[in-house]
Motif scaffolding. Structure first.
Motif, PDB file in Angstrom:
ATOM      1  N   GLY A 126       9.708   8.696   8.679  1.00  0.00           N
ATOM      2  CA  GLY A 126      10.774   8.412   9.624  1.00  0.00           C
ATOM      3  C   GLY A 126      10.914   9.445  10.723  1.00  0.00           C
ATOM      4  O   GLY A 126      11.885   9.439  11.474  1.00  0.00           O
ATOM      5  N   ILE A 127       9.940  10.369  10.824  1.00  0.00           N
ATOM      6  CA  ILE A 127      10.008  11.347  11.915  1.00  0.00           C
ATOM      7  C   ILE A 127       9.813  10.636  13.251  1.00  0.00           C
ATOM      8  O   ILE A 127      10.490  10.911  14.225  1.00  0.00           O
ATOM      9  CB  ILE A 127       8.939  12.437  11.731  1.00  0.00           C
ATOM     10  CG1 ILE A 127       9.198  13.206  10.443  1.00  0.00           C
ATOM     11  CG2 ILE A 127       8.940  13.399  12.907  1.00  0.00           C
ATOM     12  CD1 ILE A 127       8.133  14.228  10.124  1.00  0.00           C
ATOM     13  N   PHE A 128       8.854   9.717  13.273  1.00  0.00           N
ATOM     14  CA  PHE A 128       8.608   8.964  14.512  1.00  0.00           C
ATOM     15  C   PHE A 128       8.799   7.479  14.277  1.00  0.00           C
ATOM     16  O   PHE A 128       8.603   6.997  13.170  1.00  0.00           O
ATOM     17  CB  PHE A 128       7.158   9.066  14.980  1.00  0.00           C
ATOM     18  CG  PHE A 128       6.522  10.384  14.910  1.00  0.00           C
ATOM     19  CD1 PHE A 128       7.108  11.482  15.508  1.00  0.00           C
ATOM     20  CD2 PHE A 128       5.315  10.540  14.268  1.00  0.00           C
ATOM     21  CE1 PHE A 128       6.481  12.706  15.462  1.00  0.00           C
ATOM     22  CE2 PHE A 128       4.679  11.756  14.218  1.00  0.00           C
ATOM     23  CZ  PHE A 128       5.272  12.847  14.816  1.00  0.00           C
ATOM     24  N   THR A 129       9.067   6.783  15.353  1.00  0.00           N
ATOM     25  CA  THR A 129       8.865   5.342  15.349  1.00  0.00           C
ATOM     26  C   THR A 129       7.364   5.128  15.598  1.00  0.00           C
ATOM     27  O   THR A 129       6.690   6.041  16.084  1.00  0.00           O
ATOM     28  CB  THR A 129       9.648   4.672  16.486  1.00  0.00           C
ATOM     29  OG1 THR A 129       9.122   5.164  17.723  1.00  0.00           O
ATOM     30  CG2 THR A 129      11.115   4.992  16.402  1.00  0.00           C
ATOM     31  N   PRO A 130       6.840   3.940  15.300  1.00  0.00           N
ATOM     32  CA  PRO A 130       5.416   3.721  15.559  1.00  0.00           C
ATOM     33  C   PRO A 130       5.019   4.024  17.006  1.00  0.00           C
ATOM     34  O   PRO A 130       3.953   4.582  17.257  1.00  0.00           O
ATOM     35  CB  PRO A 130       5.232   2.247  15.236  1.00  0.00           C
ATOM     36  CG  PRO A 130       6.250   1.969  14.206  1.00  0.00           C
ATOM     37  CD  PRO A 130       7.434   2.810  14.572  1.00  0.00           C
ATOM     38  N   THR A 131       5.881   3.673  17.962  1.00  0.00           N
ATOM     39  CA  THR A 131       5.543   3.938  19.357  1.00  0.00           C
ATOM     40  C   THR A 131       5.443   5.433  19.620  1.00  0.00           C
ATOM     41  O   THR A 131       4.521   5.903  20.285  1.00  0.00           O
ATOM     42  CB  THR A 131       6.603   3.329  20.285  1.00  0.00           C
ATOM     43  OG1 THR A 131       6.774   1.970  19.926  1.00  0.00           O
ATOM     44  CG2 THR A 131       6.185   3.429  21.719  1.00  0.00           C
ATOM     45  N   THR A 136       6.435  -0.455  -3.097  1.00  0.00           N
ATOM     46  CA  THR A 136       6.597   0.785  -3.861  1.00  0.00           C
ATOM     47  C   THR A 136       7.267   1.845  -3.002  1.00  0.00           C
ATOM     48  O   THR A 136       8.055   2.656  -3.484  1.00  0.00           O
ATOM     49  CB  THR A 136       5.216   1.301  -4.308  1.00  0.00           C
ATOM     50  OG1 THR A 136       4.465   0.198  -4.764  1.00  0.00           O
ATOM     51  CG2 THR A 136       5.345   2.326  -5.400  1.00  0.00           C
ATOM     52  N   MET A 137       6.922   1.844  -1.710  1.00  0.00           N
ATOM     53  CA  MET A 137       7.493   2.851  -0.824  1.00  0.00           C
ATOM     54  C   MET A 137       8.879   2.451  -0.339  1.00  0.00           C
ATOM     55  O   MET A 137       9.489   3.165   0.442  1.00  0.00           O
ATOM     56  CB  MET A 137       6.576   3.048   0.378  1.00  0.00           C
ATOM     57  CG  MET A 137       5.283   3.734   0.039  1.00  0.00           C
ATOM     58  SD  MET A 137       4.224   3.770   1.483  1.00  0.00           S
ATOM     59  CE  MET A 137       3.842   5.503   1.574  1.00  0.00           C
ATOM     60  N   GLY A 138       9.322   1.295  -0.787  1.00  0.00           N
ATOM     61  CA  GLY A 138      10.670   0.872  -0.418  1.00  0.00           C
ATOM     62  C   GLY A 138      10.815   0.448   1.027  1.00  0.00           C
ATOM     63  O   GLY A 138      11.881   0.587   1.622  1.00  0.00           O
ATOM     64  N   MET A 139       9.724  -0.076   1.621  1.00  0.00           N
ATOM     65  CA  MET A 139       9.832  -0.499   3.020  1.00  0.00           C
ATOM     66  C   MET A 139      10.113  -1.983   3.162  1.00  0.00           C
ATOM     67  O   MET A 139      10.247  -2.491   4.267  1.00  0.00           O
ATOM     68  CB  MET A 139       8.557  -0.141   3.769  1.00  0.00           C
ATOM     69  CG  MET A 139       8.369   1.349   3.871  1.00  0.00           C
ATOM     70  SD  MET A 139       7.003   1.797   4.914  1.00  0.00           S
ATOM     71  CE  MET A 139       7.772   1.785   6.533  1.00  0.00           C
ATOM     72  N   LEU A 140      10.117  -2.706   2.037  1.00  0.00           N
ATOM     73  CA  LEU A 140      10.382  -4.143   2.136  1.00  0.00           C
ATOM     74  C   LEU A 140      11.737  -4.472   1.526  1.00  0.00           C
ATOM     75  O   LEU A 140      12.116  -3.878   0.534  1.00  0.00           O
ATOM     76  CB  LEU A 140       9.291  -4.937   1.405  1.00  0.00           C
ATOM     77  CG  LEU A 140       7.962  -5.066   2.129  1.00  0.00           C
ATOM     78  CD1 LEU A 140       7.000  -5.891   1.300  1.00  0.00           C
ATOM     79  CD2 LEU A 140       8.148  -5.728   3.488  1.00  0.00           C
TER      80      LEU A 140
END
Lengths: 241, 427
Positions: B233-238, B423-427
């Motif tokens: 969460g340090i960056f957004t994809p952009t 698993t990473m809790g992104m969904l």
């Protein structure tokens, strides 16, 4: 001559925009991250200094820069032939028909961009008569939107230019996908520096052709492990001429 | 009826060979002008707002980063590292090509760029070592496809933009399938090489491997930077894309010193050219999907699909066939931008996970890149090897079959793509 100036202006503009937008976002990320860190580590002077710099407009400016880059870059792209279409069918046609369809396609491009440019111009004209401003930068809203008419008209002009050249010479600009800009320079640089040079593409192809001459096209099947050069070379690094 | 007119018009215009973006735009204008009362001036505004999303800006940044990496020596060092790790197995440099493509894919978002970066260095080396040209071209053209499956990926950004999915989750979901596919391509390569007794390299000792790793570490760090940055969460994809562009620039110019500063403007210009083309297709595709939505076409199609009782299984087969077919004549960005807005609502109605659907579409695009007549990887690979298109296509055949098998597995086993993001809790 004015055309040459226009060409250069176009190139400089899009080169500048993509470079500047990248730097801008990079700096904005550093800024935000720097603020986080200075809070965590309690560096108040740094925090105060960073806090005084307001970069909330960075994202918006970046978007505008990219919209401008997209519009003018699209015009540049017509000149470099990067806008690809489905050319499978027309390449099968007799030359006379292909020629007509290519001209039709270029004409359609000019028509579309010309129309969009006009819509954009009308839109900007109306907007310039309102007080609308952009949310973060607070510039009059019509200024960023100016990209649509300017870019589209330029693109229209480029389509006509390419169509004109095609009509007289039968040549279209082609975008070369496989070209690695500067790979040749790299090799020259290596040579100049006295470093062992990498194999050139063309040369290695010639080598294979030679081998196929000697061994026949199926020659590779007869090349068994023992015959293969047990070279200690390691890939690109090791393969030298 | 309207749907038939719209798609008929689009198809007719596209077959004349005009740029896909222009065909899309003209279809919309013609339809709005002749069949509706929608004020046509609103199109001008749409053309601006179409790309006014910050997520889309990841595309130019990733292209720029990719170009710095291709031109700088990052690819060369990754190849050296890959060779030292797997070069002693059957297929030596061929396996190294698969691994190098996978590594490069993890820093670059584009398949053709991966083919160029790895192929233009490794293919000559392979030929010199006595590999047949066909084998070398095939392995590189197909492994290059990993470029869009292993994150970052420009195609995934396109999908995310046109369906409002999360770019981050898509990226994470691409990791496991990417590794599995790389492994499967590697096995194919190994098997072919073993049967034909292609040359192997002597086993590199650990000192050499560590040295090769240290030399390539600047490139490999980029993987950590992008994926770690997005996940934590340090960056957004952009932002990650912008940071990786600056990082790639710094590595190419200052660390590896492979690129003189004087060449930077040229790289910027080339990247701008490519990005502008893609952004132009996006704007017109946004216009097109706006037209589809305002005519209620996706919804009608979704309803129809649900009513036919085809079910998710049948639907996914149909989607795969459609996309593979489209992949034959169009390039990936256009396909995704045109089909995603139509297929996505159907997939949602049938209860298919949007992220899984996205990964599946991406693999389809990958296959489309090595199927003729329009396959970007084929173009690029045949450009490097100077082989004809037909021969290049034949060369890719074994790996094409591997990819099709992989596509089947991926399609009907959603856990393959969804396990990691879950698993990473992104969904």
């Amino acid at each position: 001559m004015p055309l040459r100036i226009l060409d250069h202006l176009e190139e400089w503009l899009i080169t500048f925009l993509i470079g500047a937008a990248t730097l801008l976002i990079f700096v904005a990320v550093l800024h935000r991250y720097g603020m986080d860190l200075s809070v965590r580590w309690g560096w108040d002077p740094l925090y105060d200094w960073l806090f005084a710099i307001n970069l909330s407009w960075a994202q918006e400016l970046c978007i505008y820069m990219f919209v401008w880059m997209a519009k003018f870059g699209a015009a540049y792209g017509v000149r470099t032939g990067i806008h690809v279409g489905v050319d499978v069918l027309i390449n099968q046609l007799p030359e006379r028909w292909r020629r007509k369809l290519v001209l039709f396609g270029l004409g359609a491009g000019a028509l579309f961009t010309g129309l969009v440019g006009t819509f954009g111009a009308t839109f900007v004209w109306h907007m310039a008569h309102t007080d609308a401003t952009s949310p973060d930068l607070e510039v009059p809203a019509w200024i960023p939107y100016l990209a649509i008419p300017l870019g589209s008209y330029l693109m229209c002009f480029r389509f006509l230019q390419v169509a004109w050249a095609f009509f007289w010479t039968g040549e279209l600009p082609v975008h070369e996908q496989a070209k690695v800009e500067g790979l040749d320079d790299e090799i020259e640089h290596d040579q100049a520096a006295g470093l062992p040079e990498a194999v050139l593409v063309g040369e290695s192809v010639a080598l294979t052709v030679d081998r196929e001459h000697i061994l026949g096209p199926g020659g590779r099947h007869r090349r068994h492990g023992g015959q293969a050069k047990p070279s200690g070379h390691k890939g690109s690094q090791g393969e030298r001429t | 009826m309207n749907a038939a007119i719209i798609f008929g018009l689009l198809l007719a215009l596209m077959l004349t060979g005009m740029p896909v973006s222009i065909a899309l735009g003209l279809t919309v204008l013609t339809f709005l002008f002749t069949m509706t009362t929608v004020p046509i001036e609103s199109v001008g505004l749409k053309l601006f707002t179409g790309i006014e999303k910050f997520e889309i800006m990841a595309i130019p940044f990733f292209i720029l980063a990719g170009n710095f990496l291709t031109h700088g020596g990052v690819a060369r060092r990754m190849i050296a590292f890959a060779t030292s790790m797997v070069g002693h197995h059957h297929g030596g440099l061929g396996l190294a090509a698969v691994l190098a493509c996978a590594l490069f894919a993890a820093v670059s978002g584009s398949s053709p760029a991966t083919v160029v970066a790895i192929g233009s260095i490794l293919l000559p080396a392979m030929l010199k070592q006595g590999f047949p040209k066909r084998f070398g071209t095939g392995v590189i053209a197909s492994s290059g496809g990993l470029g869009i499956l292993i994150p970052p990926s420009i195609v995934m950004v396109m999908y995310a933009v046109s369906t409002n999915s999360s770019v981050g989750a898509l990226f994470i979901a691409g990791i496991v399938p990417g590794i599995v596919l790389a492994f499967m391509l590697g096995v194919t390569t190994w098997w072919i090489a073993r049967r034909n007794k292609y040359p192997r390299l002597p086993r590199a000792d650990w000192a050499t491997r560590i040295k090769a790793f240290r030399r390539s570490v600047w490139g490999l760090l980029l993987i950590v930077l992008v994926m770690g940055g997005i996940y934590s969460g340090i960056f957004t994809p952009t932002e990650a894309a912008a940071v990786s562009a600056v990082y790639a620039f710094a590595v190419a110019v200052f660390v590896y010193k492979d690129m003189p500063l004087s060449r930077v403007p040229r790289v910027l210009l080339d990247s701008a050219n490519m990005s502008a083309m893609l952004l132009y297709i996006i704007t017109n595709a946004v216009l097109f999907s706006y037209l589809l939505t305002s005519e209620n076409i996706p919804q009608a199609l979704a309803q129809w699909m649900v009513d036919t009782g085809l079910g998710p299984v049948g639907f996914l087969v149909a989607v795969n066939l459609l996309l593979l077919l489209a992949g034959n004549i169009m390039e990936p960005s256009s396909i995704i931008l045109i089909t995603a807005p139509i297929l996505f609502p159907v997939a949602m109605a049938l209860g298919i996970n949007p992220i899984h659907f996205g990964v599946m579409i991406t693999v389809n695009m990958e296959i489309g890149m090595i199927t003729p007549p329009v396959g970007l990887n084929l173009y690029v690979a045949s450009g490097i090897s100077r082989m004809g298109m037909t021969e290049t296509t034949v060369a890719c055949f074994p790996w094409l079959v591997t990819m099709l098998v992989f596509l089947m597995i991926l399609t009907y086993w959603p856990a393959l793509s969804l396990w990691l993001p879950r698993t990473m809790g992104m969904l």
